[in-house]
Design a protein around this motif. Structure first.
Motif, PDB file in Angstrom:
ATOM      1  N   ASP A  35       0.925  -1.319   0.052  1.00 53.55           N
ATOM      2  CA  ASP A  35      -0.096  -0.164  -0.094  1.00 53.55           C
ATOM      3  C   ASP A  35       0.681   1.181   0.057  1.00 53.55           C
ATOM      4  O   ASP A  35       1.935   1.232   0.555  1.00 53.55           O
ATOM      5  N   ARG A  36       0.260   2.271  -0.788  1.00 51.97           N
ATOM      6  CA  ARG A  36       1.097   3.613  -0.939  1.00 51.97           C
ATOM      7  C   ARG A  36       0.453   4.680   0.365  1.00 51.97           C
ATOM      8  O   ARG A  36      -0.876   4.649   0.454  1.00 51.97           O
ATOM      9  N   LEU A  37       1.504   4.994   0.953  1.00 49.81           N
ATOM     10  CA  LEU A  37       1.158   6.094   2.120  1.00 49.81           C
ATOM     11  C   LEU A  37       0.995   7.654   1.244  1.00 49.81           C
ATOM     12  O   LEU A  37       1.405   7.607   0.017  1.00 49.81           O
ATOM     13  N   PRO A  38       0.176   8.099   1.835  1.00 49.22           N
ATOM     14  CA  PRO A  38      -0.162   9.649   1.363  1.00 49.22           C
ATOM     15  C   PRO A  38       0.969  10.324   0.926  1.00 49.22           C
ATOM     16  O   PRO A  38       2.012  10.284   1.724  1.00 49.22           O
ATOM     17  N   THR A  39       0.960  11.125  -0.084  1.00 45.83           N
ATOM     18  CA  THR A  39       2.293  11.928  -0.438  1.00 45.83           C
ATOM     19  C   THR A  39       2.520  13.053   0.786  1.00 45.83           C
ATOM     20  O   THR A  39       1.616  13.426   1.566  1.00 45.83           O
ATOM     21  N   VAL A  40       3.768  13.397   0.841  1.00 49.96           N
ATOM     22  CA  VAL A  40       4.134  14.454   1.738  1.00 49.96           C
ATOM     23  C   VAL A  40       3.132  15.572   1.448  1.00 49.96           C
ATOM     24  O   VAL A  40       2.521  16.173   2.585  1.00 49.96           O
ATOM     25  N   ARG A  41       2.982  16.126   0.362  1.00 45.84           N
ATOM     26  CA  ARG A  41       2.078  17.334  -0.082  1.00 45.84           C
ATOM     27  C   ARG A  41       0.568  16.998   0.253  1.00 45.84           C
ATOM     28  O   ARG A  41       0.217  17.800   1.090  1.00 45.84           O
ATOM     29  N   ASP A  42       0.034  15.768   0.082  1.00 46.20           N
ATOM     30  CA  ASP A  42      -1.364  15.502   0.588  1.00 46.20           C
ATOM     31  C   ASP A  42      -1.280  15.443   2.016  1.00 46.20           C
ATOM     32  O   ASP A  42      -2.609  15.830   2.741  1.00 46.20           O
ATOM     33  N   VAL A  43      -0.306  15.095   2.932  1.00 50.33           N
ATOM     34  CA  VAL A  43      -0.721  15.290   4.468  1.00 50.33           C
ATOM     35  C   VAL A  43      -0.344  16.590   4.805  1.00 50.33           C
ATOM     36  O   VAL A  43      -1.164  17.020   5.777  1.00 50.33           O
ATOM     37  N   VAL A  44       0.603  17.283   4.278  1.00 49.21           N
ATOM     38  CA  VAL A  44       0.710  18.719   4.904  1.00 49.21           C
ATOM     39  C   VAL A  44      -0.695  19.529   4.367  1.00 49.21           C
ATOM     40  O   VAL A  44      -1.282  20.236   5.216  1.00 49.21           O
ATOM     41  N   ALA A  45      -1.302  19.167   3.401  1.00 46.79           N
ATOM     42  CA  ALA A  45      -2.623  19.813   2.980  1.00 46.79           C
ATOM     43  C   ALA A  45      -3.716  19.504   3.714  1.00 46.79           C
ATOM     44  O   ALA A  45      -4.466  20.379   4.246  1.00 46.79           O
ATOM     45  N   SER A  46      -3.883  18.171   4.144  1.00 45.82           N
ATOM     46  CA  SER A  46      -5.133  17.871   5.165  1.00 45.82           C
ATOM     47  C   SER A  46      -4.648  17.808   6.423  1.00 45.82           C
ATOM     48  O   SER A  46      -5.625  18.245   7.175  1.00 45.82           O
ATOM     49  N   SER A  47      -3.477  17.840   6.957  1.00 44.42           N
ATOM     50  CA  SER A  47      -3.180  18.157   8.327  1.00 44.42           C
ATOM     51  C   SER A  47      -2.721  19.306   8.762  1.00 44.42           C
ATOM     52  O   SER A  47      -2.837  19.643  10.180  1.00 44.42           O
ATOM     53  N   GLY A  48      -1.995  20.164   8.182  1.00 46.90           N
ATOM     54  CA  GLY A  48      -1.673  21.381   8.448  1.00 46.90           C
ATOM     55  C   GLY A  48      -0.300  21.248   9.125  1.00 46.90           C
ATOM     56  O   GLY A  48       0.248  22.225   9.726  1.00 46.90           O
ATOM     57  N   VAL A  49       0.486  20.026   8.994  1.00 50.22           N
ATOM     58  CA  VAL A  49       1.887  19.954   9.399  1.00 50.22           C
ATOM     59  C   VAL A  49       2.774  20.356   8.603  1.00 50.22           C
ATOM     60  O   VAL A  49       2.513  20.408   7.260  1.00 50.22           O
ATOM     61  N   ASN A  50       3.947  20.963   8.852  1.00 50.47           N
ATOM     62  CA  ASN A  50       5.194  21.038   8.006  1.00 50.47           C
ATOM     63  C   ASN A  50       5.654  20.044   7.244  1.00 50.47           C
ATOM     64  O   ASN A  50       5.653  18.804   7.864  1.00 50.47           O
ATOM     65  N   ALA A  51       6.220  20.213   5.943  1.00 50.58           N
ATOM     66  CA  ALA A  51       6.694  18.883   5.015  1.00 50.58           C
ATOM     67  C   ALA A  51       7.696  18.370   5.959  1.00 50.58           C
ATOM     68  O   ALA A  51       7.931  16.894   5.838  1.00 50.58           O
ATOM     69  N   ASN A  52       8.549  18.867   6.595  1.00 53.19           N
ATOM     70  CA  ASN A  52       9.550  18.187   7.389  1.00 53.19           C
ATOM     71  C   ASN A  52       9.175  17.241   8.537  1.00 53.19           C
ATOM     72  O   ASN A  52       9.794  16.209   8.780  1.00 53.19           O
ATOM     73  N   THR A  53       7.965  17.777   8.908  1.00 55.93           N
ATOM     74  CA  THR A  53       7.379  16.786  10.130  1.00 55.93           C
ATOM     75  C   THR A  53       6.987  15.486   9.352  1.00 55.93           C
ATOM     76  O   THR A  53       7.280  14.437  10.007  1.00 55.93           O
TER      77      THR A  53
END
Length: 134
Positions: A35-53
Motif C-alpha cells: 500500500d502507498r502512504l499519502p504523499t507528503v504534499r497531501d499530508v501537509v494539505a490535509s493535516s496542516g503540519v510542516n513537510a519536514n514533520t
C-alpha cells in the motif's frame, strides 16, 4: 488510504502522531504491504503540519523497516504489524465501540476512557479470560 489527524493539544509531537497512526493502521489491517502512504504534499494539505514533520515521520517508519521510499513513486508499506485475523479484529473493534458508547452515555470523557483502557492494559487484567469472539 490513511487520513492523518493531528491533535495539537495531545503533547505528543506531530511526527510521532503520524508514526503512531501508520502503525495502528498496520495493526488493524487498514494498511498492508504494497500500500502507498499519502504523499507528503497531501499530508501537509490535509493535516496542516510542516513537510519536514511528515518527512521525519516517514523516515522513522523507514528506519523501523515498515515502509520504503521509492524515488519518484512515493512511500510504500514494506511490512505489516499484528498477526490477528482481520475478522477477529473487526469483531473486537465493534465490541469496543459499543463499550465506548456506553462509557460516554455514563458521562465519561475521552480522557477518562483513555485512562481506563490504559489502566486495564497495563495491569493485564483477566489476561486470557473472556477473549473469545463468539
Amino acid at each position: 488510504m490513511v487520513e492523518f489527524r493531528i491533535d495539537r493539544s495531545s503533547g505528543l509531537p506531530a511526527y510521532l502522531q503520524l508514526v503512531r497512526q501508520v502503525r495502528e493502521a498496520l495493526r488493524l489491517g487498514w494498511l498492508g504491504p504494497g500500500d502507498r502512504l499519502p504523499t507528503v504534499r497531501d499530508v501537509v494539505a490535509s493535516s496542516g503540519v510542516n513537510a519536514n514533520t511528515v518527512l521525519k515521520a516517514y523516515r522513522e517508519l523507514e528506519m523501523s523497516g515498515l515502509v520504503e521510499a521509492r524515488q519518484g513513486s512515493g512511500t510504500f508499506v514494506k511490512a505489516g504489524l499484528g498477526t490477528t485475523d482481520p475478522e477477529v479484529m473487526a469483531v473486537l473493534r465493534a465490541r469496543l465501540a459499543d463499550w465506548v458508547r456506553g462509557a460516554r452515555a455514563a458521562g465519561l470523557e475521552d480522557e477518562d476512557i483513555d485512562a481506563l483502557v490504559r489502566s486495564v492494559v497495563a495491569a493485564g487484567e483477566n489476561e486470557g479470560e473472556g477473549v473469545g469472539v463468539g
